[in-house]
Structure formats: C-alpha cells, structure tokens
Write an enzyme that holds these catalytic residues in place. Structure first.
Site, mmCIF file in Angstrom:
data_model
loop_
_atom_site.group_PDB
_atom_site.id
_atom_site.type_symbol
_atom_site.label_atom_id
_atom_site.label_comp_id
_atom_site.label_asym_id
_atom_site.label_seq_id
_atom_site.Cartn_x
_atom_site.Cartn_y
_atom_site.Cartn_z
ATOM 1 N N SER A 212 0.841 -1.201 0.000
ATOM 2 C CA SER A 212 0.000 0.000 0.000
ATOM 3 C C SER A 212 0.871 1.244 0.000
ATOM 4 C CB SER A 212 -0.898 0.004 1.247
ATOM 5 O OG SER A 212 -1.353 1.313 1.503
ATOM 6 N N ASP B 63 -6.524 0.159 -8.813
ATOM 7 C CA ASP B 63 -7.703 1.017 -9.007
ATOM 8 C C ASP B 63 -8.361 0.794 -10.370
ATOM 9 O OD1 ASP B 63 -7.167 2.048 -6.524
ATOM 10 O OD2 ASP B 63 -6.080 3.791 -7.291
HETATM 11 O O1 SPQ Z 1 -7.498 7.982 -1.955
HETATM 12 P P1 SPQ Z 1 -8.346 6.764 -2.055
HETATM 13 O O2 SPQ Z 1 -9.753 7.069 -1.627
HETATM 14 O O3 SPQ Z 1 -7.785 5.586 -1.307
HETATM 15 O O4 SPQ Z 1 -8.398 6.389 -3.627
HETATM 16 C C1 SPQ Z 1 -8.121 5.203 -4.385
HETATM 17 C C2 SPQ Z 1 -8.925 5.373 -5.740
HETATM 18 O O5 SPQ Z 1 -9.547 4.443 -6.244
HETATM 19 O O6 SPQ Z 1 -8.848 6.485 -6.268
HETATM 20 C C3 SPQ Z 1 -8.474 3.889 -3.707
HETATM 21 F F1 SPQ Z 1 -9.700 3.720 -3.447
HETATM 22 O O7 SPQ Z 1 -6.741 5.175 -4.813
HETATM 23 C C4 SPQ Z 1 -5.631 4.893 -3.936
HETATM 24 C C5 SPQ Z 1 -4.964 3.589 -4.351
HETATM 25 O O8 SPQ Z 1 -5.859 2.498 -4.316
HETATM 26 C C6 SPQ Z 1 -4.649 6.042 -4.072
HETATM 27 C C7 SPQ Z 1 -3.283 5.700 -3.564
HETATM 28 C C8 SPQ Z 1 -2.294 6.802 -3.360
HETATM 29 O O9 SPQ Z 1 -2.444 7.896 -3.928
HETATM 30 O O10 SPQ Z 1 -1.326 6.556 -2.608
HETATM 31 C C9 SPQ Z 1 -2.875 4.411 -3.327
HETATM 32 C C10 SPQ Z 1 -3.766 3.252 -3.471
HETATM 33 O O11 SPQ Z 1 -4.236 2.857 -2.193
HETATM 34 P P2 SPQ Z 1 -3.407 1.870 -1.241
HETATM 35 O O12 SPQ Z 1 -4.339 1.597 -0.087
HETATM 36 O O13 SPQ Z 1 -3.147 0.654 -2.061
HETATM 37 O O14 SPQ Z 1 -2.194 2.549 -0.804
#
Ligand code: SPQ
Length: 425
Positions: free
Chosen positions: A164, A312
C-alpha cells in the site's frame, strides 16, 4: 443518469492530472520552504479536500484553476486547526496526513465521509504508534475519526503486510520528523510517487527492491510540479476504445510510471491495440500519448506482483473481461474490498444485473465474457470508479443503463461525462 450504446469513439482527449501526484504536490509543498507551483493539478473533490486541510493548518494556497501556488512554511510551519480536519472521501488524504500530523506539536482530530469512516486505519496506526505517535481511533473501531496528539517520533524499520502506497507514504512522512532513519518494506512494490517527489523536494529517500528508507530532518524546498495525466482516468478511455467497435482514440499525456502501468500491460495481454507515442520522462515520472483502437479481447489470469500497479483499474478491467472471449481470473486483489466500496461485491452485483457471468471470490473475481450485456440499473455505491466503469460498459451494451449516484465521478474526474460525450459518434 441514463446511458445507451454508441457507434464508435473518435478523437483526442487530454486526461486530467494524476490524483495521487496532485495530493502529494500540495502536501510536500505545504511542508517546504518557499513557493510550490503546480500545473495540471486535478481539481477533483479528493484533492480539494487535501487543499482544505492544509489551509485549515495555516497554509496559504492559491487555486486559479490554471495553477496552484502553495506558500509553504517548512516542516515545522503548520498551525493547529480550529476544528476537525475534513478529509472527505479521500483515503489518500486521511492516511498521508496522519503521517504528517503524527510529528506535529499540536493535537488534531480528522474525519471524513461515511465511506472513509468504514475504511481500515489500523494499517497506519500500528506503524505510527511503533514510531512513538499518539494516534487513536475515537470510536475504538480502528477507523476514522482519528485523534492525534503531539509526540516525539523515532525511526523504525517496518515490514508491512499490505502493498500500500498510503501505508508506505504515511510512514515515510512521519519519518521526516523522526530522530533516526525510517524504512518500510512491503510485500510487493506499490506506487512510488512519494519517494520520487520527496527526493525532488530535497529529502533523502532511497529505494531498494520493495524497501524505501528516509533520512530524518531534511529541509524541503518548494518546486515546480507539472502533474501528468492520470492513468487511472485514462483507463476508462482505453477500455472504451477497445470494447466499442469502430473506435480510435488518441489519449494524450498519460502518466506511465511502471508502478502504475499494469492496466496497459494487462490490456495488451488481452489483445488490446495500443501504440505509445511521444514518450518523455520528467523527474522520474514518464508520460506518453496512447493511440487505442477497437480490439478483439480474450480472457487472461491477473494476479501476483502486477496487482498493486493496477489496483484502481480492476473495476474497468472487469468490464473489459465481460467483453472478452473466454474466462478472466482476477486474484490476489483482496484490497479491493476496502476501497471506497467493496469493489469485488459491487462489481459482481452490478455486472450480474447486466447479464454477465461473474463470480466473486475471496480475493478477486472470475468473469466469463463474450455474452452480450443488457442495460440495467447500476448502484454506484457513490464510488467514482464504479460509476465510470459502468458508463463505459453501457456504450457496448443493449438498451438503457441507469447509473445511480453518478455525480460521484467528481472525486477523481469532474469532467468525465462531458469528455466521454464529446468523443461519441
Ligand atoms: O485515496 P483513495 O480514496 O484511497 O483512492 C483510491 C482510488 O480508487 O482512487 C483507492 F480507493 O486510490 C488509492 C490507491 O488504491 C490512491 C493511492 C495513493 O495515492 O497513494 C494508493 C492506493 O491505495 P493503497 O491503499 O493501495 O495505498
């Protein structure tokens, strides 16, 4: 809003700025000395939540639409907000800001909308607490609202169970305030925008395999950032051009960072006709124009290390799979359950309503494509990626598709419907 099939998609489209990079430019600019100028900033609701949070902490941010000017006050220049910080629908804002707030000398409460209040925060609370942070979930359910009290931080080495970028970035940002070096190892490399941009702003972040390490107490200096087009938004047009017969789209200025480009690799493996044009790299972030033509797609298996590079895009990949011959298996993607909605359950429910042969699994979906889909009433669950995915599915389906809560596209792509309508034949 109602959608029907179209005869083809033609023309050129410039994709709005990358959401992940836009958030980070505001955050790092606020913590820098001097002014940061951001062009092609994404004016989506999520990124506006990030701006609002930093304004509430005393940072002067000018937003003229053409550019954003962030008048940073340095690593120790934020001031206590007079109310709860509102992170809206944005997981990125909530988790990255928590890392920054963990090292401040004032207390803060942060909270977001109903979706944010269900998303897991233990994943950032645990490493931040190991660094000495005083961060708690107000309701004791490991979700927002979160309360963060002043604390002294020390460096750690953290091994994360999830790949993540939000967890990694929260830890690295807290590491700016720690008294020793801080590193994070993740099971598979997630998007690396924080590492690239922190170095550009003057921090020292080293990346080796799936480990990122930050040295403490740097001075960040304001920079110019030109945000590339968001590959996660471009994905809807890649899919549309592939599945709608008689289509040819030139999708301009798309960020193709290798930690984000899984959608292109998967689409090509499924048989998509995609050509790269005008590839350039600016401060570690590559971009290219993509020429995409109608394609005959076939099912494939998607799992393992590629998953974080397209996490995503899995909803729109599921739509492509529904129009592909044969079976597509998506696995190792349990993270989909903790996004703005449970994207495994919501995709399975809505694609079934359109007549698709789809089964949810614990960590993904199994989709047998090739059967014509028909219009249906789609519940977006106010998840922007679900609404946009089904707007694309409707273009190649019989009858009328009604998307409930369609306005949620404002989160990441406010002009999505206008851009799509302009390209329809
Ligand atoms: O910001 P948010 O709500 O978590 O948005 C999402 C998306 O679909 O636009 C996830 F729902 O994107 C995240 C992505 O899944 C954006 C992100 C980042 O900018 O660091 C990382 C990813 O999440 P994660 O939990 O895998 O770190």
């Amino acid at each position: 809003m109602e959608f029907t099939a179209c005869k083809g998609l033609h023309g050129e489209i410039t994709i709005p700025g990358d959401k992940s990079i836009s958030h980070r430019a505001v955050m790092f600019g606020a913590l820098s000395e001097g002014t940061t100028e951001v062009t092609n900033f994404l004016q989506g609701a999520d990124c506006l939540s990030t701006i609002a949070c930093f304004r509430a902490m005393g940072i002067d941010i000018e937003n003229t639409k053409e550019r954003i000017l962030i008048h940073g006050k340095g690593l120790h220049g934020l001031s206590a907000p007079t109310c709860t910080l509102d992170t809206g629908n944005s997981g990125t804002t909530t988790r990255l800001i928590s890392g920054i707030l963990a090292g401040q000398s004032f207390p803060v409460t942060l909270n977001g909308d109903a979706s944010i209040q269900k998303r897991p925060m233990r994943r950032i609370m645990e490493p931040l607490q190991m660094m000495g942070a005083d961060i708690t979930s107000v309701k004791g359910n490991d979700c927002a609202p979160l309360s963060i009290q002043p604390a002294k931080l020390h460096g750690i080495h953290y091994t994360s169970k999830v790949a993540s970028a939000q967890v990694k970035s929260a830890i690295l940002l807290a590491g700016l305030y720690a008294d020793g070096q801080t590193s994070v190892t993740e099971p598979v490399l997630s998007r690396n925008h924080s590492e690239l941009m922190l170095n550009y702003f003057g921090a020292t972040v080293k990346s080796e395999g799936t480990t990122a390490t930050i040295l403490p107490q740097p001075k960040l200096t304001g920079q110019k950032v030109c945000v590339p087009g968001d590959i996660s938004s471009a994905a809807y047009f890649i899919a549309a051009a592939c599945i709608v017969p008689n289509s040819e789209l030139l999708i301009q200025n798309v960020g193709i960072n290798p930690t984000r480009d899984g959608i292109i690799r998967v689409a090509k493996e499924m048989g998509a006709d995609i050509t790269f044009l005008n590839a350039v790299t600016d401060r570690g972030e590559p971009t290219a124009d993509l020429l995409v033509r109608s394609s005959t797609l076939h099912g494939i298996t998607i799992g393992g290390e590629i998953i974080p590079t397209l996490i995503d895009e899995l909803p729109i990949i599921a739509i492509m799979a529904a129009f592909a011959d044969g079976t597509t298996i998506i696995k190792d993607a349990a993270e989909l359950k903790v996004k703005e909605s449970d994207r495994i359950a919501v995709m399975t429910d809505n694609l079934s309503r359109m007549g698709c042969d789809i089964t949810a699994t614990d960590d993904g979906m199994i989709i047998t494509g090739g059967k014509p889909l028909h219009g249906a009433v789609i519940d977006s669950h106010l998840d922007h990626r679900i609404a946009m995915s089904f707007a694309i599915a409707s273009l190649a389906s019989e009858g009328t598709t009604t998307i409930q809560g369609e306005e949620c596209v404002n989160i990441s792509y406010p002009t999505f419907y206008e851009d799509l309508n302009r390209l329809k034949q």
